[in-house]
Scaffold this active site. Structure first.
Site, PDB file in Angstrom:
ATOM      1  N   HIS A 130       0.869  -1.180   0.000  1.00  0.00           N
ATOM      2  CA  HIS A 130       0.000   0.000   0.000  1.00  0.00           C
ATOM      3  C   HIS A 130       0.912   1.237   0.000  1.00  0.00           C
ATOM      4  O   HIS A 130       2.023   1.201   0.539  1.00  0.00           O
ATOM      5  CB  HIS A 130      -0.837  -0.044   1.283  1.00  0.00           C
ATOM      6  CG  HIS A 130      -1.877   1.005   1.406  1.00  0.00           C
ATOM      7  ND1 HIS A 130      -1.583   2.284   1.816  1.00  0.00           N
ATOM      8  CD2 HIS A 130      -3.211   0.979   1.197  1.00  0.00           C
ATOM      9  CE1 HIS A 130      -2.699   2.998   1.849  1.00  0.00           C
ATOM     10  NE2 HIS A 130      -3.704   2.236   1.476  1.00  0.00           N
ATOM     11  N   ASP A 207       3.352  -3.937   8.170  1.00  0.00           N
ATOM     12  CA  ASP A 207       2.108  -3.187   7.982  1.00  0.00           C
ATOM     13  C   ASP A 207       0.981  -4.199   8.168  1.00  0.00           C
ATOM     14  O   ASP A 207       0.695  -5.001   7.274  1.00  0.00           O
ATOM     15  CB  ASP A 207       2.092  -2.576   6.576  1.00  0.00           C
ATOM     16  CG  ASP A 207       0.749  -1.919   6.260  1.00  0.00           C
ATOM     17  OD1 ASP A 207      -0.207  -2.063   7.058  1.00  0.00           O
ATOM     18  OD2 ASP A 207       0.658  -1.283   5.192  1.00  0.00           O
ATOM     19  N   GLN A 210      -4.251  -4.896   7.381  1.00  0.00           N
ATOM     20  CA  GLN A 210      -5.247  -5.846   6.867  1.00  0.00           C
ATOM     21  C   GLN A 210      -5.170  -7.205   7.556  1.00  0.00           C
ATOM     22  O   GLN A 210      -5.843  -8.152   7.120  1.00  0.00           O
ATOM     23  CB  GLN A 210      -5.074  -6.033   5.342  1.00  0.00           C
ATOM     24  CG  GLN A 210      -5.251  -4.763   4.541  1.00  0.00           C
ATOM     25  CD  GLN A 210      -6.696  -4.236   4.538  1.00  0.00           C
ATOM     26  OE1 GLN A 210      -7.615  -4.886   5.032  1.00  0.00           O
ATOM     27  NE2 GLN A 210      -6.892  -3.039   3.996  1.00  0.00           N
ATOM     28  N   LYS A 233     -10.302   0.000  10.881  1.00  0.00           N
ATOM     29  CA  LYS A 233     -10.485  -1.232  10.113  1.00  0.00           C
ATOM     30  C   LYS A 233     -10.827  -2.409  11.034  1.00  0.00           C
ATOM     31  O   LYS A 233     -10.859  -3.560  10.598  1.00  0.00           O
ATOM     32  CB  LYS A 233      -9.209  -1.557   9.339  1.00  0.00           C
ATOM     33  CG  LYS A 233      -8.900  -0.560   8.208  1.00  0.00           C
ATOM     34  CD  LYS A 233      -7.740  -1.050   7.378  1.00  0.00           C
ATOM     35  CE  LYS A 233      -7.085   0.027   6.550  1.00  0.00           C
ATOM     36  NZ  LYS A 233      -7.877   0.500   5.431  1.00  0.00           N
ATOM     37  N   CYS A 372      -4.871   2.449  -3.640  1.00  0.00           N
ATOM     38  CA  CYS A 372      -3.606   2.957  -3.064  1.00  0.00           C
ATOM     39  C   CYS A 372      -2.457   1.971  -3.260  1.00  0.00           C
ATOM     40  O   CYS A 372      -1.601   1.808  -2.374  1.00  0.00           O
ATOM     41  CB  CYS A 372      -3.753   3.312  -1.590  1.00  0.00           C
ATOM     42  SG  CYS A 372      -4.948   4.611  -1.292  1.00  0.00           S
TER      43      CYS A 372
END
Ligand code: C6P
Length: 416
Positions: A130, A207, A210, A233, A372
């Site tokens: 991303h 990261d 997700q 999220k 993104c």
């Protein structure tokens, strides 16, 4: 075509906690919310917690000597402890509240990066990152003269770990990698990546935007040095995110922002920073969003992360099977068993924005565009794609509506 008969969670009952999920749009279309990788919805329990704090428990934290400030501070620190336990961090000071995943990654690139990266050093990211996990590293490279290298992806949409081994060398300072791709859904082997990076003497930032909301996370089992994710999220409010950092690294890093709260003392000549986490939480922090995130974590833990993960994978597998029947669907990313509940795709001959618009008429909310991740789309040879992303409150009926809406998109464009 049905390959999944039942799901591990009773989504219909859980949905009763989410007022927004009973919305009807365009007159008579029940909202089918499949844009969960962009942001999830909030249950009543989180919304009510926010109201309760603002109505009865709110003051600034770590400042007042009065009762209300102490109470608010306790709630804020309880939220930090909930995050710590949720990701199995070793201690609470390793959990820094930020405004989101993006800020958490920028914090590391600025603070650790500026102090430790020099001209000629190398930063490894991947082709599937991303922008939040690529741009801050390019900015660091611009400031320092370091070089950004990329782990390529295979045709299947997995990371090429042999190529990773070839990229690693004594100049590699940090490897920044997503745990789950927000486009491909690929679940990356973080433990293995950390082991190889550490063997080469490099740090690892994960990261986890997700992954943390969708599956059990254990930052110590990963062995990661830094982990970043966002509250919105995972049922929490927007405006709060988390940076986990190994305590010894946080202690050695200079503060990123200056201001109130992050100091031990200030003189006319300068300042002495506080210890983590305060060192990295300059100014008034996202007090109520952090407490709301804590309420979101309570909700997720009550359901169970293993069940959430299974539920989403089964929904994605069912969606995959149903979409295969439509014809002309190109799936981006690996087979459902190697990915999370994210399905990105293109529909032959129809622009992604047109697909999303037709689906919207059916009440189905999906994302269209580059999500993104422009370098990834370039690598895949597409300008834009569509993405359906699931959460534990989605149902098999909604998957059916998605498939019907895609059939309709095909029908409409065949006529043109
Ligand atoms: N992805 C999506 O639709 P923020 O915006 O700071 O909360 O999260 C940024 C971010 C970082 N890493 C990954 C893997 C992400 O997916 C995201 C956010 C959303 O895919 C919005 S672009």
């Amino acid at each position: 075509m049905s390959i999944v008969e039942t799901l591990p969670l009773d989504a219909e009952t859980l949905r009763e906690d989410f007022p927004i999920l009973s919305t009807v749009i365009h007159g008579d279309r029940p909202l089918v919310y499949l844009d969960n990788a962009a942001t999830t919805q909030r249950p009543r329990q989180v919304i009510e917690k926010l109201v309760e704090v603002y109505e009865r428990q709110y003051a600034n934290v770590h400042r007042g000597i009065h009762w209300l400030s102490d109470h608010s501070t306790d709630l804020f620190e309880e939220a930090r402890e909930k995050v710590r336990s949720f990701i199995n961090a070793g201690s609470a000071p390793e959990v820094i509240f930020t405004t989101g995943c993006t800020m958490a990654i920028n914090l590391v690139a600025r603070s650790w990066g500026d102090a430790n990266v020099r001209a000629g050093d190398e930063i490894i990211i991947t082709e599937m990152e991303h922008h939040s996990n690529s741009v801050p590293w390019h900015q660091l490279a611009e400031r320092t003269g370091a070089v950004v290298r990329h782990i390529p992806i295979t045709e299947e949409g997995l990371l090429d770990l042999d190529a990773f081994d070839e990229l690693l060398n004594e100049r590699t300072r940090i490897v920044a990698v997503g745990a789950v791709s927000n486009v491909l859904g690929t679940i990356n082997p973080i433990g293995e990546i950390v082991r190889r990076a550490h063997d080469a003497g490099a740090l690892v930032l994960v990261d986890a935007a997700q992954s943390v909301p969708h599956d059990k996370s254990d930052v110590q089992a990963w062995g990661a040095d830094f982990v970043a994710f966002s509250g919105h999220k995972m049922l929490g409010p927007s405006g709060v995110g988390v940076l986990y950092g190994r305590l010894d690294l946080l202690e050695a890093m200079p503060p990123f922002l200056g201001g109130g709260s992050m100091i031990r003392r200030v003189t006319l000549e300068g300042f002495e920073p506080a210890d983590p986490p305060a060192k990295f939480e300059a100014g008034t922090p996202p007090i109520v969003p952090a407490i709301g995130l804590g309420a979101g974590i309570d909700y997720l833990e009550a359901i169970g992360l293993e069940k959430i993960h299974q539920h989403e994978q089964l929904l994605a597998a069912q969606a995959h099977a149903a979409m295969e029947q439509i014809g002309g669907v190109r799936f981006l990313g690996p087979a459902p068993d190697k990915k999370a509940g994210i399905i990105s795709f293109t529909l032959e001959g129809i622009h992604a924005h047109d697909v999303a618009q037709i689906l919207d008429r059916h009440g189905v909310a999906i994302r269209a565009g580059h999500h993104c991740a422009m370098p990834l789309h370039k690598r895949l040879g597409v300008v834009a794609s569509n993405r359906a992303s699931f959460y534990f409150y989605n149902t098999l009926d909604e998957v059916e509506i998605l498939a019907e809406a895609l059939q309709d998109a095909k029908r409409i464009f065949r006529r043109r």
